[in-house]
Design a protein around this motif. Structure first.
Motif, short mmCIF file in Angstrom:
data_model
loop_
_atom_site.label_atom_id
_atom_site.label_comp_id
_atom_site.label_asym_id
_atom_site.label_seq_id
_atom_site.Cartn_x
_atom_site.Cartn_y
_atom_site.Cartn_z
N ALA A 202 -2.03 72.24 3.69
CA ALA A 202 -1.82 70.81 3.43
C ALA A 202 -1.79 70.57 1.93
O ALA A 202 -2.23 71.41 1.13
CB ALA A 202 -2.92 69.97 4.07
N LEU A 203 -1.25 69.42 1.55
CA LEU A 203 -1.20 69.02 0.15
C LEU A 203 -2.11 67.83 -0.08
O LEU A 203 -2.27 66.97 0.80
CB LEU A 203 0.24 68.66 -0.25
N GLU A 204 -2.69 67.78 -1.25
CA GLU A 204 -3.51 66.64 -1.65
C GLU A 204 -2.67 65.74 -2.55
O GLU A 204 -2.07 66.20 -3.53
CB GLU A 204 -4.75 67.12 -2.41
N ILE A 205 -2.62 64.46 -2.19
CA ILE A 205 -1.76 63.50 -2.89
C ILE A 205 -2.59 62.34 -3.41
O ILE A 205 -3.44 61.79 -2.70
CB ILE A 205 -0.65 62.95 -1.97
N ASP A 206 -2.36 61.98 -4.67
CA ASP A 206 -2.91 60.76 -5.23
C ASP A 206 -1.93 59.64 -4.88
O ASP A 206 -0.91 59.45 -5.55
CB ASP A 206 -3.07 60.90 -6.74
N ALA A 207 -2.25 58.90 -3.81
CA ALA A 207 -1.31 57.89 -3.31
C ALA A 207 -1.11 56.75 -4.31
O ALA A 207 -0.01 56.21 -4.44
CB ALA A 207 -1.81 57.33 -1.98
N GLU A 208 -2.14 56.40 -5.03
CA GLU A 208 -2.03 55.29 -5.97
C GLU A 208 -1.02 55.59 -7.07
O GLU A 208 -0.25 54.71 -7.46
CB GLU A 208 -3.40 55.00 -6.59
N HIS A 209 -1.02 56.83 -7.54
CA HIS A 209 -0.11 57.20 -8.63
C HIS A 209 1.08 58.03 -8.14
O HIS A 209 1.90 58.46 -8.95
CB HIS A 209 -0.88 57.97 -9.70
N ASP A 210 1.17 58.22 -6.84
CA ASP A 210 2.27 58.95 -6.20
C ASP A 210 2.50 60.29 -6.87
O ASP A 210 3.59 60.59 -7.37
CB ASP A 210 3.56 58.11 -6.25
N LYS A 211 1.46 61.13 -6.86
CA LYS A 211 1.61 62.44 -7.46
C LYS A 211 0.77 63.47 -6.73
O LYS A 211 -0.25 63.16 -6.09
CB LYS A 211 1.24 62.42 -8.94
N LEU A 212 1.22 64.71 -6.81
CA LEU A 212 0.52 65.84 -6.22
C LEU A 212 -0.70 66.18 -7.06
O LEU A 212 -0.63 66.20 -8.29
CB LEU A 212 1.48 67.04 -6.16
N THR A 213 -1.81 66.49 -6.37
CA THR A 213 -3.02 66.86 -7.11
C THR A 213 -3.60 68.21 -6.69
O THR A 213 -4.40 68.78 -7.42
CB THR A 213 -4.13 65.80 -6.94
N GLY A 214 -3.21 68.69 -5.49
CA GLY A 214 -3.80 69.95 -5.07
C GLY A 214 -3.17 70.51 -3.82
O GLY A 214 -2.40 69.84 -3.11
#
Length: 347
Positions: A202-214
């Motif tokens: 799975a991918l970790e996403i920062d939804a607020e900033h719409d970016k991949l984090t992990g």
């Protein structure tokens, strides 16, 4: 039945960089050219990061590039129409190109520039990040990934390529497609490339900033990454060409299937050429456009030679006045017919 007996010199199937470049070149030498495009450019997801390495248009939106290309083709009386080609069949020395909604076009030659489909690993959320912070090509988007934390969900060579752009590279060994040799292990260690064991699930996403984090592993551990490099399987879009007997071949270096062509884009099937990603899965936009131009030159010469043979044969069988009238009618058909509509309807 057809409502128009127009015969196009060339029908180009696909309106990406290769198809539009070919159509532009052919239109400028007064060929009757029709481009049929399904409106699904492969690089559409990259609209935020742009298309790169295009001299004079560096960083342009891929959709804007196609818009400009269409305008240029039309300015030389080429015709571009929307549609999805369902099948192509031979009709004597010509071809009938049929769209899914039943429209037809008759062509002397066919150029296939339909591109490819990227088959991505089955990881939730990956498709949504594709073309943004999930990428595959260092030449296309490596600059945008510079100095970020890069996770390579691909192979050893991609890890080396992206090491040029950042000193924070991690290779996910489970997805590396092949066992690493002792020499490759040593090179990774010498370059400071981390090797992560475990499957990315799975991918970790920062939804607020719409970016991949992990990237989350099957063990539950999350590896911090800003950019994920993927090795998709490249599949040429060519199922509608089955009736013509084109040869599909595995790419020798990467997972992918493409239409087999020679250096000029000729498929080996009389009257059919292919260019761009459909016949070279590794071609970026500039290479695809160049291949379209190469194929256009080959197609035009093929038509020139056919026209010359026909003219000579007609001169031998017709009285001088009849021959002159026939040639005048042919010239009028080509010059005056270029502004007509693109596809015939069926009744």
């Amino acid at each position: 039945m057809n409502t128009d007996d127009r015969i196009w010199d060339v029908v180009v199937i696909g309106g990406g960089g290769a198809g539009l470049s070919a159509a532009l070149m052919l239109s400028r030498v007064r060929r009757l050219v029709l481009v049929i495009d399904a409106g699904e450019p492969r690089n559409a997801p990259a609209v935020r990061v742009g298309a790169h390495n295009i001299l004079g248009r560096e960083g342009i939106s891929p959709l804007e590039l196609l818009h400009l290309g269409r305008e240029e083709v039309v300015s030389y009386s080429g015709v571009v129409t929307s549609g999805r080609v369902a099948h192509v069949e031979r009709d004597g020395e010509q071809f009938i190109v049929t769209t899914g909604d039943g429209r037809r076009a008759h062509a002397r030659r066919v150029l296939v520039t339909t591109g490819l489909v990227d088959e991505l690993p089955d990881i939730p959320g990956l498709a949504e990040r594709w073309g943004h912070d999930a990428i595959h090509c260092v030449y296309c988007h490596g600059w945008e990934a510079r100095d970020t934390k890069v996770g390579v969900l691909g192979n050893f060579y991609q890890a080396l390529l992206f090491r040029q752009m950042t000193d924070r590279v991690a290779l996910f060994a489970h997805h590396a497609k092949a066992d690493l040799t002792d020499e490759q292990w040593e090179q990774l260690a010498a370059l400071g490339i981390s090797v992560i064991h475990g499957e990315v699930t799975a991918l970790e996403i920062d939804a607020e900033h719409d970016k991949l984090t992990g990237a989350r592993l099957d063990t539950g551990i999350v590896i911090p990454v800003d950019t994920l490099v993927v090795a998709p399987r490249f599949i040429a879009r060519g199922g509608f060409l089955d009736a013509l007997g084109l040869t599909l071949t595995e790419h020798p270096a990467v997972p992918g299937v493409q239409v087999a062509v020679d250096a000029a884009g000729f498929t080996g099937v009389q009257g059919v050429w292919a260019a761009g990603n459909v016949s070279d899965v590794l071609a970026a936009v500039p290479q695809a456009a160049a291949a379209g131009g190469t194929a256009a030159g080959a197609i035009n010469m093929d038509l020139i030679l056919e026209d010359a043979r026909r003219a000579a044969a007609a001169r031998e069988t017709l009285p001088p006045t009849a021959f002159s009238g026939a040639m005048e009618a042919e010239v009028s058909r080509r010059v005056l017919g270029t502004r007509a509509h693109g596809l015939d309807s069926q009744e």
